[in-house]
Design a protein around this motif. Structure first.
Motif, PDB file in Angstrom:
ATOM      1  N   UNK A 114     -59.339  22.182   8.147  1.00  0.00           N
ATOM      2  CA  UNK A 114     -60.349  22.529   7.277  1.00  0.00           C
ATOM      3  C   UNK A 114     -61.677  22.474   7.731  1.00  0.00           C
ATOM      4  N   UNK A 115     -61.935  21.453   8.435  1.00  0.00           N
ATOM      5  CA  UNK A 115     -63.314  21.223   8.868  1.00  0.00           C
ATOM      6  C   UNK A 115     -63.758  22.189  10.068  1.00  0.00           C
ATOM      7  N   UNK A 116     -62.522  22.219  10.915  1.00  0.00           N
ATOM      8  CA  UNK A 116     -62.809  23.315  11.992  1.00  0.00           C
ATOM      9  C   UNK A 116     -62.823  24.764  11.651  1.00  0.00           C
ATOM     10  N   UNK A 117     -62.106  25.044  10.484  1.00  0.00           N
ATOM     11  CA  UNK A 117     -62.146  26.585   9.774  1.00  0.00           C
ATOM     12  C   UNK A 117     -63.458  26.659   9.422  1.00  0.00           C
ATOM     13  N   UNK A 118     -64.378  25.660   8.615  1.00  0.00           N
ATOM     14  CA  UNK A 118     -65.416  25.799   8.094  1.00  0.00           C
ATOM     15  C   UNK A 118     -66.426  25.982   8.911  1.00  0.00           C
ATOM     16  N   UNK A 119     -66.461  25.218  10.158  1.00  0.00           N
ATOM     17  CA  UNK A 119     -67.523  25.439  11.038  1.00  0.00           C
ATOM     18  C   UNK A 119     -67.550  26.710  11.814  1.00  0.00           C
ATOM     19  N   UNK A 120     -66.237  27.240  12.158  1.00  0.00           N
ATOM     20  CA  UNK A 120     -66.212  28.612  12.827  1.00  0.00           C
ATOM     21  C   UNK A 120     -66.678  29.652  11.965  1.00  0.00           C
ATOM     22  N   UNK A 121     -66.240  29.449  10.675  1.00  0.00           N
ATOM     23  CA  UNK A 121     -66.667  30.470   9.709  1.00  0.00           C
ATOM     24  C   UNK A 121     -68.234  30.637   9.544  1.00  0.00           C
ATOM     25  N   UNK A 122     -68.722  29.484   9.555  1.00  0.00           N
ATOM     26  CA  UNK A 122     -70.343  29.637   9.546  1.00  0.00           C
ATOM     27  C   UNK A 122     -70.952  30.148  10.911  1.00  0.00           C
ATOM     28  N   UNK A 123     -70.207  29.555  11.879  1.00  0.00           N
ATOM     29  CA  UNK A 123     -70.847  30.152  13.310  1.00  0.00           C
ATOM     30  C   UNK A 123     -70.603  31.855  13.442  1.00  0.00           C
ATOM     31  N   UNK A 124     -69.464  32.052  12.701  1.00  0.00           N
ATOM     32  CA  UNK A 124     -69.192  33.710  13.120  1.00  0.00           C
ATOM     33  C   UNK A 124     -69.431  34.630  11.785  1.00  0.00           C
ATOM     34  N   UNK A 125     -69.859  34.171  10.958  1.00  0.00           N
ATOM     35  CA  UNK A 125     -70.152  34.964   9.693  1.00  0.00           C
ATOM     36  C   UNK A 125     -70.775  36.098   9.700  1.00  0.00           C
TER      37      UNK A 125
END
Length: 201
Positions: free
Chosen positions: A152-163
């Motif tokens: 979940x932490x990785x998905x959240x980080x990547x989603x913010x990075x790629x939004x």
């Protein structure tokens, strides 16, 4: 019982494997002791040649016999659909479903601050470079992580990075129970999770 040094040392080596403790290490060693010399030699050669026989695909970061790997070089795959996974064995799990027709990106782990695994220690930069490559436009990124704290932490980080990238971000559906490992999910559960994926934003 005190084992001879040769047995004890090998048990200790097996016990270092993920998910393998001393008891399993003992079973492995005593199994090997029952095998023929030819079988042991064959196993030893496979282990010795492992690093020379396997490379890393420079496109998806997965283990392969060549680079680019068979998935990345396939003309029949949908190269606009990218599934980001933590480890190479996750690719194998998705492939067994026969549901996913896109391509993969292996991060090499998930973010885990307690163990010192920060984003800079993963293949995040390679992922971003790949997404921004104009020659192979990507329209959707699926986060194919285990539904645990690290995933979940990785998905959240990547989603913010790629939004702000011009693509759709999706995650696996909750058909996977929280805390489950993708590697151990049956093909139908994983296939349903792929079909029912939903946008993050």
């Amino acid at each position: 019982m005190a084992y001879p040094p040769a047995i004890k040392l090998l048990i200790d080596q097996f016990a270092k494997f993920p998910g393998i403790g001393e008891k399993s290490g003992q079973r492995f060693v005593f199994y090997l002791l029952r095998q023929s010399s030819d079988d042991l030699l064959r196993l030893a050669k496979l282990i010795m040649n492992l690093r020379d026989s396997v490379t890393i695909c420079m496109t998806c970061q997965n283990y392969s016999e060549r680079s680019p790997c068979t998935v990345c070089s396939s003309q029949s795959r949908d190269h606009g659909l990218l599934c980001v996974v933590a480890q190479s064995h996750d690719v194998s799990a998705f492939e067994k479903t026969r549901e996913f027709k896109g391509v993969y990106h292996v991060l090499g782990g998930t973010i885990n601050m307690l163990e010192g695994i920060t984003p800079d220690k993963l293949k995040v930069r390679e992922l971003v470079d790949r997404i921004r490559n104009p020659h192979r436009p990507i329209r959707e990124v699926i986060f194919g992580f285990n539904p645990d704290l690290e995933g979940e932490s990785t998905a959240l980080y990547l989603s913010k990075l790629l939004k702000n990238e011009p693509l759709t971000l999706t995650r696996l559906a909750r058909g996977l129970p929280r805390g489950a490992d993708i590697d151990y999910a049956d093909e139908m559960t994983l296939a349903d999770a792929l079909k029912s994926r939903r946008p993050i934003y």
